[in-house]
Write an enzyme that holds these catalytic residues in place. Sequence first.
Site, mmCIF file in Angstrom:
data_model
loop_
_atom_site.group_PDB
_atom_site.id
_atom_site.type_symbol
_atom_site.label_atom_id
_atom_site.label_comp_id
_atom_site.label_asym_id
_atom_site.label_seq_id
_atom_site.Cartn_x
_atom_site.Cartn_y
_atom_site.Cartn_z
ATOM 1 N N ARG A 98 3.051 6.135 1.765
ATOM 2 C CA ARG A 98 2.468 5.821 2.839
ATOM 3 C C ARG A 98 1.991 7.066 3.631
ATOM 4 O O ARG A 98 2.709 8.016 3.701
ATOM 5 C CB ARG A 98 3.390 4.967 4.106
ATOM 6 C CG ARG A 98 2.522 4.610 5.189
ATOM 7 C CD ARG A 98 1.579 3.541 4.972
ATOM 8 N NE ARG A 98 1.072 2.463 5.991
ATOM 9 C CZ ARG A 98 0.064 1.829 6.136
ATOM 10 N NH1 ARG A 98 -0.717 1.741 5.172
ATOM 11 N NH2 ARG A 98 0.022 1.093 7.110
ATOM 12 N N THR A 371 -8.916 -2.411 0.080
ATOM 13 C CA THR A 371 -7.481 -2.372 -0.460
ATOM 14 C C THR A 371 -7.156 -2.840 -1.776
ATOM 15 O O THR A 371 -8.055 -3.461 -2.171
ATOM 16 C CB THR A 371 -6.365 -2.790 0.507
ATOM 17 O OG1 THR A 371 -6.541 -1.996 1.797
ATOM 18 C CG2 THR A 371 -4.968 -2.617 0.316
ATOM 19 N N ASN A 391 -7.353 1.881 3.946
ATOM 20 C CA ASN A 391 -7.454 0.884 5.039
ATOM 21 C C ASN A 391 -8.678 0.507 5.039
ATOM 22 O O ASN A 391 -9.032 -0.581 4.224
ATOM 23 C CB ASN A 391 -7.127 1.555 6.501
ATOM 24 C CG ASN A 391 -6.799 0.430 7.525
ATOM 25 O OD1 ASN A 391 -6.585 -0.400 7.134
ATOM 26 N ND2 ASN A 391 -7.026 0.769 8.689
ATOM 27 N N GLU A 410 -6.053 5.003 8.022
ATOM 28 C CA GLU A 410 -4.846 4.332 8.120
ATOM 29 C C GLU A 410 -4.350 4.426 9.654
ATOM 30 O O GLU A 410 -3.308 3.585 9.983
ATOM 31 C CB GLU A 410 -3.970 4.777 7.102
ATOM 32 C CG GLU A 410 -3.014 3.882 6.542
ATOM 33 C CD GLU A 410 -4.033 2.984 5.527
ATOM 34 O OE1 GLU A 410 -3.876 1.827 5.753
ATOM 35 O OE2 GLU A 410 -4.272 3.486 4.323
ATOM 36 N N ASP A 413 -3.478 1.565 11.675
ATOM 37 C CA ASP A 413 -2.497 0.395 11.594
ATOM 38 C C ASP A 413 -1.255 0.788 12.621
ATOM 39 O O ASP A 413 -0.401 0.101 12.786
ATOM 40 C CB ASP A 413 -1.859 0.702 10.197
ATOM 41 C CG ASP A 413 -2.702 -0.099 9.231
ATOM 42 O OD1 ASP A 413 -3.586 -0.867 9.462
ATOM 43 O OD2 ASP A 413 -2.505 0.135 7.958
ATOM 44 N N SER A 442 2.660 -1.274 7.907
ATOM 45 C CA SER A 442 1.821 -1.931 6.920
ATOM 46 C C SER A 442 2.072 -3.213 6.883
ATOM 47 O O SER A 442 3.186 -3.812 6.970
ATOM 48 C CB SER A 442 1.997 -1.224 5.548
ATOM 49 O OG SER A 442 1.046 -1.716 4.598
ATOM 50 N N SER A 443 1.260 -3.801 6.172
ATOM 51 C CA SER A 443 1.367 -5.333 5.542
ATOM 52 C C SER A 443 1.282 -5.315 4.158
ATOM 53 O O SER A 443 1.558 -6.471 3.536
ATOM 54 C CB SER A 443 0.372 -6.137 6.034
ATOM 55 O OG SER A 443 0.394 -6.147 7.487
ATOM 56 N N GLY A 462 -5.783 -7.325 1.818
ATOM 57 C CA GLY A 462 -6.204 -8.477 2.876
ATOM 58 C C GLY A 462 -5.721 -8.065 4.315
ATOM 59 O O GLY A 462 -5.538 -9.204 4.945
ATOM 60 N N GLY A 463 -5.269 -6.901 4.733
ATOM 61 C CA GLY A 463 -4.920 -6.567 5.995
ATOM 62 C C GLY A 463 -3.728 -7.539 6.328
ATOM 63 O O GLY A 463 -2.661 -7.843 5.682
#
Length: 560
Positions: A98, A371, A391, A410, A413, A442-443, A462-463
């Site tokens: 990340r 993504t 992102n 990013e 986020d 993050s998701s 998909g966020g």
Amino acid sequence: MITLRKIALFSLSILLVACQSAPKHAVVTHQQAVASAHPMATVAGLEILNAGGNAFDAAVAVSATLAVVEPYSSGIGGGGFWLLHRASDNTTVMVDGREVAPLKASRDMYLKKNGEVDPKASIDGPRAAGIPGEPAALDYIARHYGKLSLAASLTPAIRAARAGFRVTPHYRQMATFRRDVLRRSPAAAASFLQDNEVPQLGYTITQPELAATLQAMADKGRDGFYRGEVADKLIQGVQQAGGIWTHKDLHDYQIRLRTPQVIHYRGNTITTAALPSSGGIVMAEMFNMLSQWDWQGMSTLQRRHYEIEVMRRAYRDRALYLGDPDKVNVPVTRLTSMAYAQKLSADIQPDKATPSSELPGISEQPGGNHTTHFSIIDKDGNRVSATLSVNYPFGSCFVPPGTGVLLNDEMDDFSAKPGTPNAYGLVGAEANAIAPGKRMLSSMSPTFVENKDRLAIIGTPGGSRIITMVFEGILAFIDGKNAHAIVAQARFHHQYLPDVVQFEPGAFSAELQEDLQFMGYNLRELDGPYGNMQLVILDKRTQAVTAASDPRVEGAAQVE
Ligand code: DON
């Protein structure tokens, strides 16, 4: 595609292998598969597998090729999570590549003088970019898990960057969305536009400077990116355009190895992303709550009701408690305990929606299918589930001159201000506030699911909707659905705030919509589909491998 003849031949080969080996350590081989969001990346993965590489080498090849051919989704200017399962010692680890906030970042860096969030500041241009993690992650995976060299696994990506790839309808859609911002960075416009316009369908995008940067990584490993000539150009380009990166940011970047979040749900073991992804904890809460009821025995209406109620409660906790585990204390054990799930779900009524405003506590419009995710299995049972991102489509739309590296955005986020939604409508609190060197929450939720009969390698972009898509995909897998049915099934989502159930056209019948509204739900049918799920399934009973790529976008799944 898998054929019956292949399965038959295959079962025979398994039998032979099993007979030759001592039963305790029987080596079971089966077919290999790659599912990714771009056909060239899928082919790159298979090329490396067929050249003697394992699933981890293939993961390096697929990641790097996606960085070239899907620039709006992920890249070496971005980051991601690679969930790796090694068959030889039965271990699973999450490589956390990340991005981190630059050392000069500060808590209020995206607030205007009046204290309000400037939403563009964390989305467009170099100030929106975190320090990339993908180069370090690929170098680590190649050195510690691969059979081939990093240079060998980067070959297909370097070739693709030099020879180019064709512009597709999806590329055009993403480039149209970000055209005006891409135009502000001459190097980005030169790479991704055609004469400063959205390229024509079929136009070939070549990226010689990105090829040279990838070659530097092939020659020098992570130092090819974080030190030396490439690093100098990255820093110079960022600083000249008003960004805050320094050489120390690049030197200091480290991947983290995380113990994945493991969830036990009614005979299924779900192994998924740990913090700094929120996915594992949010899913643990949802599955723990759901396990109190016989989900499989419910009507469709009851299923949707309980699924939405557990989503609502788990996303509230995401907003309140979750952030970088290296920097904040997150009560993971408590949040993922069954006792907590029982408490959290005690007020779910069997026939009525709970308004989010009635829950103690803090999100708006999430994203779609940029993504990227890929799923790989090799013949020895090594597996990779990886979700990677820059992102927003085309990240920050900024390329430091001479590098070919498109930088992520990013930083969005993070929670720029408690309670103010980010680009995906997610709100956050102190735990996800900006701090130097901190990872943004993050998701992304790369996942393995296994029961006594089958195992799946699953994930999607998909966020904020990633977690609910994976959750629904896992439930369909548990329900016995096949790979194609799982990736194609219509989707719905609730994220606590806004207090709305979003659903894809066709996800809810007219009757179901009426019933849900009667129970108190606010429904919003979306204009179009979302997500881009990539799935591989191994049937442990027959050793048959199947794979599927989301029909909504342009990916490819191949079994051979
Ligand atoms: O890490 C995250 O959660 C986001 N940066 C992912 C963004 C994303 O999936 C966009 N896709 N539609």
